[in-house]
Design a protein around this motif. Structure first.
Motif, short mmCIF file in Angstrom:
data_model
loop_
_atom_site.label_atom_id
_atom_site.label_comp_id
_atom_site.label_asym_id
_atom_site.label_seq_id
_atom_site.Cartn_x
_atom_site.Cartn_y
_atom_site.Cartn_z
N VAL A 7 0.85 -1.19 0.00
CA VAL A 7 0.00 0.00 0.00
C VAL A 7 0.89 1.23 0.00
CG1 VAL A 7 -1.80 1.27 1.24
CG2 VAL A 7 -1.80 -1.25 1.25
N SER A 8 0.65 2.12 -0.97
CA SER A 8 1.41 3.36 -1.08
C SER A 8 0.45 4.54 -1.17
CB SER A 8 2.28 3.35 -2.33
OG SER A 8 3.27 2.36 -2.24
N ALA A 9 0.77 5.60 -0.45
CA ALA A 9 -0.03 6.83 -0.52
C ALA A 9 0.27 7.51 -1.85
CB ALA A 9 0.31 7.75 0.63
N ASN A 10 -0.77 7.91 -2.56
CA ASN A 10 -0.61 8.56 -3.87
C ASN A 10 -0.37 10.05 -3.65
OD1 ASN A 10 -0.48 9.11 -6.54
ND2 ASN A 10 -2.56 8.47 -7.03
N ARG A 11 0.90 10.39 -3.48
CA ARG A 11 1.28 11.79 -3.23
C ARG A 11 2.71 11.99 -3.70
NH1 ARG A 11 1.58 10.48 3.10
NH2 ARG A 11 3.60 9.47 3.05
N LEU A 12 3.23 13.16 -3.52
CA LEU A 12 4.61 13.47 -3.88
C LEU A 12 5.55 12.52 -3.14
CD1 LEU A 12 6.50 15.40 -5.41
CD2 LEU A 12 6.56 16.80 -3.34
N GLY A 13 6.46 11.89 -3.85
CA GLY A 13 7.43 10.98 -3.25
C GLY A 13 7.04 9.52 -3.32
N THR A 14 5.83 9.24 -3.78
CA THR A 14 5.39 7.84 -3.77
C THR A 14 6.15 6.97 -4.75
OG1 THR A 14 3.44 6.45 -3.56
CG2 THR A 14 3.51 7.89 -5.46
N LEU A 37 -2.49 1.76 -4.75
CA LEU A 37 -2.15 3.17 -4.72
C LEU A 37 -3.30 3.91 -4.06
CD1 LEU A 37 0.21 4.91 -5.53
CD2 LEU A 37 -0.88 5.29 -7.72
N ASN A 38 -3.10 4.29 -2.82
CA ASN A 38 -4.15 4.86 -1.98
C ASN A 38 -4.30 6.36 -2.23
OD1 ASN A 38 -6.08 5.08 0.00
ND2 ASN A 38 -4.62 5.06 1.69
N ASP A 39 -5.42 6.73 -2.82
CA ASP A 39 -5.73 8.15 -3.00
C ASP A 39 -6.31 8.68 -1.70
OD1 ASP A 39 -5.01 8.48 -5.75
OD2 ASP A 39 -6.78 7.31 -6.27
N LEU A 40 -5.54 9.51 -1.02
CA LEU A 40 -5.96 10.02 0.28
C LEU A 40 -7.16 10.95 0.13
CD1 LEU A 40 -2.38 10.78 1.62
CD2 LEU A 40 -3.79 8.78 2.08
N PRO A 41 -8.13 10.84 1.04
CA PRO A 41 -9.35 11.65 0.90
C PRO A 41 -9.11 13.15 0.98
CG PRO A 41 -9.38 10.39 2.95
CD PRO A 41 -8.16 9.96 2.20
N THR A 42 -8.01 13.56 1.61
CA THR A 42 -7.73 14.99 1.73
C THR A 42 -7.04 15.56 0.49
OG1 THR A 42 -5.66 14.47 2.84
CG2 THR A 42 -7.57 14.92 4.24
N GLU A 51 -0.27 10.59 -12.96
CA GLU A 51 1.02 10.17 -13.50
C GLU A 51 1.68 9.12 -12.62
OE1 GLU A 51 4.03 9.58 -16.05
OE2 GLU A 51 2.14 10.59 -16.43
N ASN A 52 1.55 9.25 -11.30
CA ASN A 52 2.06 8.22 -10.39
C ASN A 52 1.45 6.86 -10.75
OD1 ASN A 52 3.57 10.06 -8.91
ND2 ASN A 52 2.10 10.21 -7.25
N PHE A 53 0.15 6.84 -10.93
CA PHE A 53 -0.57 5.60 -11.25
C PHE A 53 -0.09 5.03 -12.59
CE2 PHE A 53 -4.42 3.51 -13.05
CZ PHE A 53 -4.48 2.46 -12.15
N ARG A 54 -0.04 5.86 -13.61
CA ARG A 54 0.39 5.41 -14.94
C ARG A 54 1.84 4.89 -14.93
NH1 ARG A 54 -2.80 9.78 -16.84
NH2 ARG A 54 -1.02 11.18 -16.80
N PHE A 55 2.71 5.62 -14.24
CA PHE A 55 4.12 5.24 -14.20
C PHE A 55 4.31 3.89 -13.51
CE2 PHE A 55 8.34 5.07 -12.33
CZ PHE A 55 9.14 5.39 -13.42
#
Length: 75
Positions: A7-14, A37-42, A51-55
Motif C-alpha cells: 500500500v502506497s499513498a498517492n502523493r509526492l514521493g510515492t 495506490l491509496n488516493d488520500l481523501p484529503t 502520472e504516479n498511477f500510470r508510471f
C-alpha cells in the motif's frame, strides 16, 4: 512465503517509496500480490496522482490498483 499487498499513498514521493519497497521485496523473494495506490481523501486527484498511477502500472511487473474491488485474491 505469503504474497504482500503493498500500500502506497498517492502523493509526492510515492514513486521513490514504492519502487524501493518493490525492490526490497523482490530481493527477498517475497511475492507481491498487488500495489494498492491509496488516493488520500484529503488530496484531490490531479496530474501528479494520475502520472504516479500510470508510471507504476508501466514500470512494475505486478498489478497496480486504486480500488480494492480490483484486487485478485486468487493464489
Amino acid at each position: 512465503k505469503l504474497p504482500v499487498l503493498l500500500v502506497s499513498a498517492n502523493r509526492l514521493g510515492t514513486l521513490n517509496q514504492t519502487l524501493l519497497s518493490v525492490e526490497a521485496l523482490q530481493s527477498r523473494e517475497i511475492p507481491i500480490l498487488s500495489i494498492f495506490l491509496n488516493d488520500l481523501p484529503t488530496h484531490q486527484q490531479n496530474l501528479m496522482t494520475e502520472e504516479n498511477f500510470r508510471f507504476l502500472k508501466k514500470t512494475c511487473s505486478c498489478p497496480v490498483i486504486r480500488d480494492l474491488s480490483e484486487l485478485d485474491l486468487t493464489l
